[in-house]
Design a protein around this motif. Structure first.
Motif, mmCIF file in Angstrom:
data_model
loop_
_atom_site.group_PDB
_atom_site.id
_atom_site.type_symbol
_atom_site.label_atom_id
_atom_site.label_comp_id
_atom_site.label_asym_id
_atom_site.label_seq_id
_atom_site.Cartn_x
_atom_site.Cartn_y
_atom_site.Cartn_z
ATOM 1 N N THR A 1 0.438 -2.017 0.832
ATOM 2 C CA THR A 1 1.864 -2.225 0.852
ATOM 3 C C THR A 1 1.940 -3.099 2.058
ATOM 4 O O THR A 1 2.384 -4.429 2.343
ATOM 5 C CB THR A 1 3.133 -0.935 0.976
ATOM 6 N N LEU A 2 1.644 -2.958 3.206
ATOM 7 C CA LEU A 2 2.124 -3.521 4.701
ATOM 8 C C LEU A 2 1.465 -4.921 4.676
ATOM 9 O O LEU A 2 2.077 -5.467 5.441
ATOM 10 C CB LEU A 2 1.340 -3.147 5.950
ATOM 11 N N GLU A 3 0.121 -5.262 3.987
ATOM 12 C CA GLU A 3 -0.633 -6.626 3.878
ATOM 13 C C GLU A 3 0.454 -7.400 3.087
ATOM 14 O O GLU A 3 1.310 -8.981 3.707
ATOM 15 C CB GLU A 3 -2.009 -6.398 3.465
ATOM 16 N N THR A 4 0.568 -6.418 2.387
ATOM 17 C CA THR A 4 1.674 -7.524 1.272
ATOM 18 C C THR A 4 3.128 -8.039 1.554
ATOM 19 O O THR A 4 3.959 -9.337 1.591
ATOM 20 C CB THR A 4 2.240 -6.527 -0.248
ATOM 21 N N VAL A 5 4.292 -6.685 2.553
ATOM 22 C CA VAL A 5 4.875 -7.459 3.106
ATOM 23 C C VAL A 5 5.244 -8.664 4.149
ATOM 24 O O VAL A 5 5.671 -8.950 4.124
ATOM 25 C CB VAL A 5 5.399 -5.986 3.785
ATOM 26 N N ARG A 6 3.824 -8.160 4.719
ATOM 27 C CA ARG A 6 3.877 -9.713 5.813
ATOM 28 C C ARG A 6 3.460 -11.050 5.424
ATOM 29 O O ARG A 6 3.849 -11.858 5.211
ATOM 30 C CB ARG A 6 2.563 -9.001 6.449
ATOM 31 N N CYS B 1 0.290 -11.769 -6.072
ATOM 32 C CA CYS B 1 -0.459 -11.953 -4.522
ATOM 33 C C CYS B 1 -1.837 -10.944 -3.978
ATOM 34 O O CYS B 1 -2.784 -10.807 -3.353
ATOM 35 C CB CYS B 1 0.713 -11.893 -3.925
ATOM 36 N N GLU B 2 -0.964 -8.999 -4.875
ATOM 37 C CA GLU B 2 -2.037 -7.932 -4.637
ATOM 38 C C GLU B 2 -3.487 -8.187 -5.155
ATOM 39 O O GLU B 2 -4.190 -8.023 -5.213
ATOM 40 C CB GLU B 2 -1.742 -7.196 -4.176
ATOM 41 N N ASP C 1 -9.005 -8.434 -1.699
ATOM 42 C CA ASP C 1 -10.671 -7.719 -1.886
ATOM 43 C C ASP C 1 -9.533 -6.148 -1.385
ATOM 44 O O ASP C 1 -9.246 -5.746 -0.597
ATOM 45 C CB ASP C 1 -11.889 -7.675 -1.093
ATOM 46 N N GLY C 2 -10.536 -5.312 -1.783
ATOM 47 C CA GLY C 2 -10.017 -3.704 -1.234
ATOM 48 C C GLY C 2 -9.074 -2.956 -1.688
ATOM 49 O O GLY C 2 -8.047 -4.222 -2.990
ATOM 50 N N ASN D 1 -5.605 -2.519 -6.960
ATOM 51 C CA ASN D 1 -6.591 -1.433 -7.254
ATOM 52 C C ASN D 1 -5.395 -0.394 -6.247
ATOM 53 O O ASN D 1 -5.722 -0.401 -5.214
ATOM 54 C CB ASN D 1 -7.396 -1.796 -6.319
ATOM 55 N N PRO D 2 -5.007 0.161 -6.934
ATOM 56 C CA PRO D 2 -3.359 1.094 -6.007
ATOM 57 C C PRO D 2 -4.384 1.850 -5.433
ATOM 58 O O PRO D 2 -4.943 3.043 -5.619
ATOM 59 C CB PRO D 2 -2.853 1.743 -7.179
ATOM 60 N N PRO D 3 -4.136 2.638 -3.799
ATOM 61 C CA PRO D 3 -4.711 3.185 -2.968
ATOM 62 C C PRO D 3 -5.120 4.580 -3.691
ATOM 63 O O PRO D 3 -5.932 5.346 -3.492
ATOM 64 C CB PRO D 3 -4.522 2.768 -1.668
ATOM 65 N N HIS D 4 -3.936 5.035 -4.155
ATOM 66 C CA HIS D 4 -3.664 6.298 -4.455
ATOM 67 C C HIS D 4 -4.507 6.695 -5.889
ATOM 68 O O HIS D 4 -4.000 7.765 -6.480
ATOM 69 C CB HIS D 4 -2.288 6.802 -4.312
#
Ligand code: ATP
Length: 208
Positions: A89-94, A79-80, A84-85, A45-48
């Protein structure tokens, strides 16, 4: 037990569809940085791109798998798609840091067109602390214009960011153009691997 790579190149995208621009740039960057594994992360769900229709993630995942089948440089991650929502990227990196542990250095690859968007990315300062962003050249985008990043990042982070703007082949390939060409019944065999083309044809993607 999960093998601990020294470094990983993470490459997120809508991949609608994945194309030779993505593949050539990723390989070039991986070779330049001596990284043995690149993970293609299909964005849910790309934010941009919230206002643009994006092809079902099942199709985008399938095409991404087909594009790199049997290629040891690449893995594909969904993984993404399980969150939801918007896909931050930060969440994916973590997620990947947690999966592989602190010994693995993470790089996040973007195209030069994304530089202008970076100041608006979720928690961009933390992102720059937790991974190294690597920028690949893209025709028509000036990598000397950092779009306000100078005001956001510390001098050290800014220097590291600039140091990781790499010279990569300038490829005039965009997924938008591929979708347009498919709809216009124009060939795309020079733009994306054959298994991806066969998939597009079989599932009648990108035709109105
Ligand atoms: P669209 O045309 O639908 O916007 P796209 O071709 O830009 O798609 P994305 O999946 O949105 O592809 O891109 C994922 C990442 O790959 C982005 O960081 C983008 O900047 C980069 N990228 C895409 N195409 C190229 C290219 N030809 N050269 C360098 N980077 C690219």
């Amino acid at each position: 037990m999960t093998h601990t790579p020294k470094s990983l190149l993470l490459y997120g995208g809508t991949f609608d569809p994945i194309h030779n621009g993505h593949l050539i740039v990723a390989r070039t960057v991986a070779e330049k940085l001596a990284i043995g594994k690149t993970i293609l992360i299909v964005s849910a769900n790309p934010p941009h791109k919230l206002n643009e229709p994006v092809t079902n993630a099942i199709h985008r995942m399938a095409m991404t798998h087909l594009a790199v089948e049997n290629d040891p440089l690449f893995d594909v991650s969904d993984c993404e798609l399980h969150r939801d929502g918007p896909s931050y990227t930060l969440e994916t990196v973590r997620y990947f840091q947690n999966k592989y542990g602190p010994e693995t250095k993470l790089y996040w690859l973007i195209g030069a067109d994304s530089i202008a968007d970076l100041p608006g990315w979720y928690e961009i300062k933390d992102l720059c602390d937790e991974c190294q962003i690597v920028t690949a050249a893209r025709p028509g985008y000036d990598t000397t214009q950092l779009g306000g990043l100078e005001k956001i990042l510390t001098p050290e982070r800014l220097l590291a960011f600039k140091d990781h703007i790499l010279e990569t082949p300038l490829l005039e390939i965009a997924a938008t153009d591929i979708r347009r060409r498919v709809n216009a019944r124009l060939p795309i065999s020079h733009l994306t691997p054959l298994p991806v083309i066969n998939y597009i044809t079989k599932h009648e993607l990108y035709t109105e």
